[in-house]
Design a protein around this motif. Structure first.
Motif, PDB file in Angstrom:
ATOM      1  N   PRO A   1       0.809  -1.211   0.000  1.00 30.01           N
ATOM      2  CA  PRO A   1       0.000   0.000   0.000  1.00 30.01           C
ATOM      3  C   PRO A   1       0.849   1.270   0.000  1.00 30.01           C
ATOM      4  O   PRO A   1       1.828   1.381   0.734  1.00 30.01           O
ATOM      5  CB  PRO A   1      -0.786  -0.105   1.303  1.00 30.01           C
ATOM      6  N   GLU A   2       0.444   2.197  -0.852  1.00 32.57           N
ATOM      7  CA  GLU A   2       1.066   3.522  -0.853  1.00 32.57           C
ATOM      8  C   GLU A   2       0.355   4.352   0.195  1.00 32.57           C
ATOM      9  O   GLU A   2      -0.853   4.549   0.136  1.00 32.57           O
ATOM     10  CB  GLU A   2       0.931   4.171  -2.228  1.00 32.57           C
ATOM     11  N   LEU A   3       1.112   4.832   1.165  1.00 31.44           N
ATOM     12  CA  LEU A   3       0.528   5.604   2.256  1.00 31.44           C
ATOM     13  C   LEU A   3       0.495   7.091   1.962  1.00 31.44           C
ATOM     14  O   LEU A   3      -0.425   7.789   2.376  1.00 31.44           O
ATOM     15  CB  LEU A   3       1.311   5.370   3.553  1.00 31.44           C
ATOM     16  N   SER A   4       1.532   7.584   1.280  1.00 28.16           N
ATOM     17  CA  SER A   4       1.615   9.018   1.014  1.00 28.16           C
ATOM     18  C   SER A   4       2.577   9.264  -0.139  1.00 28.16           C
ATOM     19  O   SER A   4       3.418   8.414  -0.452  1.00 28.16           O
ATOM     20  CB  SER A   4       2.091   9.748   2.279  1.00 28.16           C
ATOM     21  N   ARG A   5       2.435  10.457  -0.713  1.00 27.41           N
ATOM     22  CA  ARG A   5       3.313  10.860  -1.810  1.00 27.41           C
ATOM     23  C   ARG A   5       3.482  12.373  -1.727  1.00 27.41           C
ATOM     24  O   ARG A   5       2.507  13.103  -1.653  1.00 27.41           O
ATOM     25  CB  ARG A   5       2.682  10.468  -3.137  1.00 27.41           C
ATOM     26  N   PHE A   6       4.737  12.832  -1.726  1.00 27.40           N
ATOM     27  CA  PHE A   6       5.011  14.265  -1.663  1.00 27.40           C
ATOM     28  C   PHE A   6       6.409  14.552  -2.211  1.00 27.40           C
ATOM     29  O   PHE A   6       7.340  13.798  -1.992  1.00 27.40           O
ATOM     30  CB  PHE A   6       4.893  14.795  -0.219  1.00 27.40           C
ATOM     31  N   PHE A   7       6.514  15.636  -2.954  1.00 30.88           N
ATOM     32  CA  PHE A   7       7.788  16.105  -3.514  1.00 30.88           C
ATOM     33  C   PHE A   7       8.575  14.993  -4.211  1.00 30.88           C
ATOM     34  O   PHE A   7       9.799  14.922  -4.108  1.00 30.88           O
ATOM     35  CB  PHE A   7       8.645  16.767  -2.435  1.00 30.88           C
ATOM     36  N   GLY A   8       7.882  14.097  -4.887  1.00 35.47           N
ATOM     37  CA  GLY A   8       8.532  13.001  -5.601  1.00 35.47           C
ATOM     38  C   GLY A   8       8.901  11.812  -4.737  1.00 35.47           C
ATOM     39  O   GLY A   8       9.493  10.846  -5.209  1.00 35.47           O
ATOM     40  N   ILE A   9       8.551  11.856  -3.464  1.00 36.79           N
ATOM     41  CA  ILE A   9       8.842  10.774  -2.522  1.00 36.79           C
ATOM     42  C   ILE A   9       7.576   9.937  -2.354  1.00 36.79           C
ATOM     43  O   ILE A   9       6.492  10.484  -2.159  1.00 36.79           O
ATOM     44  CB  ILE A   9       9.277  11.335  -1.157  1.00 36.79           C
ATOM     45  N   VAL A  10       7.724   8.625  -2.424  1.00 28.81           N
ATOM     46  CA  VAL A  10       6.596   7.708  -2.253  1.00 28.81           C
ATOM     47  C   VAL A  10       6.838   6.896  -0.984  1.00 28.81           C
ATOM     48  O   VAL A  10       7.889   6.272  -0.821  1.00 28.81           O
ATOM     49  CB  VAL A  10       6.456   6.764  -3.470  1.00 28.81           C
ATOM     50  N   ILE A  11       5.849   6.923  -0.082  1.00 25.37           N
ATOM     51  CA  ILE A  11       5.932   6.202   1.188  1.00 25.37           C
ATOM     52  C   ILE A  11       5.030   4.970   1.094  1.00 25.37           C
ATOM     53  O   ILE A  11       3.844   5.086   0.775  1.00 25.37           O
ATOM     54  CB  ILE A  11       5.471   7.085   2.366  1.00 25.37           C
ATOM     55  N   THR A  12       5.593   3.798   1.402  1.00 26.67           N
ATOM     56  CA  THR A  12       4.834   2.546   1.341  1.00 26.67           C
ATOM     57  C   THR A  12       5.128   1.693   2.572  1.00 26.67           C
ATOM     58  O   THR A  12       6.106   1.918   3.291  1.00 26.67           O
ATOM     59  CB  THR A  12       5.206   1.726   0.088  1.00 26.67           C
ATOM     60  N   MET A  13       4.258   0.702   2.763  1.00 29.17           N
ATOM     61  CA  MET A  13       4.476  -0.363   3.744  1.00 29.17           C
ATOM     62  C   MET A  13       4.075  -1.656   3.076  1.00 29.17           C
ATOM     63  O   MET A  13       3.203  -1.669   2.206  1.00 29.17           O
ATOM     64  CB  MET A  13       3.609  -0.170   4.989  1.00 29.17           C
ATOM     65  N   TYR A  14       4.685  -2.742   3.498  1.00 27.63           N
ATOM     66  CA  TYR A  14       4.375  -4.064   2.965  1.00 27.63           C
ATOM     67  C   TYR A  14       3.563  -4.859   3.983  1.00 27.63           C
ATOM     68  O   TYR A  14       3.895  -4.858   5.169  1.00 27.63           O
ATOM     69  CB  TYR A  14       5.666  -4.829   2.647  1.00 27.63           C
ATOM     70  N   ALA A  15       2.531  -5.529   3.520  1.00 25.11           N
ATOM     71  CA  ALA A  15       1.751  -6.406   4.388  1.00 25.11           C
ATOM     72  C   ALA A  15       2.623  -7.576   4.838  1.00 25.11           C
ATOM     73  O   ALA A  15       3.454  -8.082   4.090  1.00 25.11           O
ATOM     74  CB  ALA A  15       0.521  -6.923   3.640  1.00 25.11           C
TER      75      ALA A  15
END
Length: 86
Positions: free
Chosen positions: A2-16
């Motif tokens: 899941p993608e949790l957030s996206r800002f300034f070209g940075i993508v934040i994710t977590m894996y199940a």
């Protein structure tokens, strides 16, 4: 992942079903780093300094939401999106 957030070209994710300690992944271009939720320390990988500083700032603002996302994934549910850094 899941993608949790996206800002300034940075993508934040977590894996199940990911291993501990609780952490999240940040991607910026071809760079990726894994950050500890509690300390914001890099556990693995590397981001350029400016991207790293932005992720640190963002994670400080959203630590409780990151914990909730980790818990949701551990329980098999989808986490909520987290507001981007503005």
């Amino acid at each position: 992942m899941p993608e949790l957030s996206r800002f300034f070209g940075i993508v934040i994710t977590m894996y199940a079903r990911d291993h501990g300690p609780p952490h999240f992944h940040a991607r910026f271009g071809e760079h990726e780093a894994m950050f500890d939720i509690e300390s914001s320390q890099v556990l693995r990988g590397r981001l350029p300094k400016r991207a790293h500083d932005l992720v640190d700032q963002w994670s400080d603002l959203h630590r409780s939401e990151l914990r909730a996302a980790w818990d949701a994934l551990a329980q098999g549910t989808n986490p909520d999106k987290i507001a981007p850094l503005s």
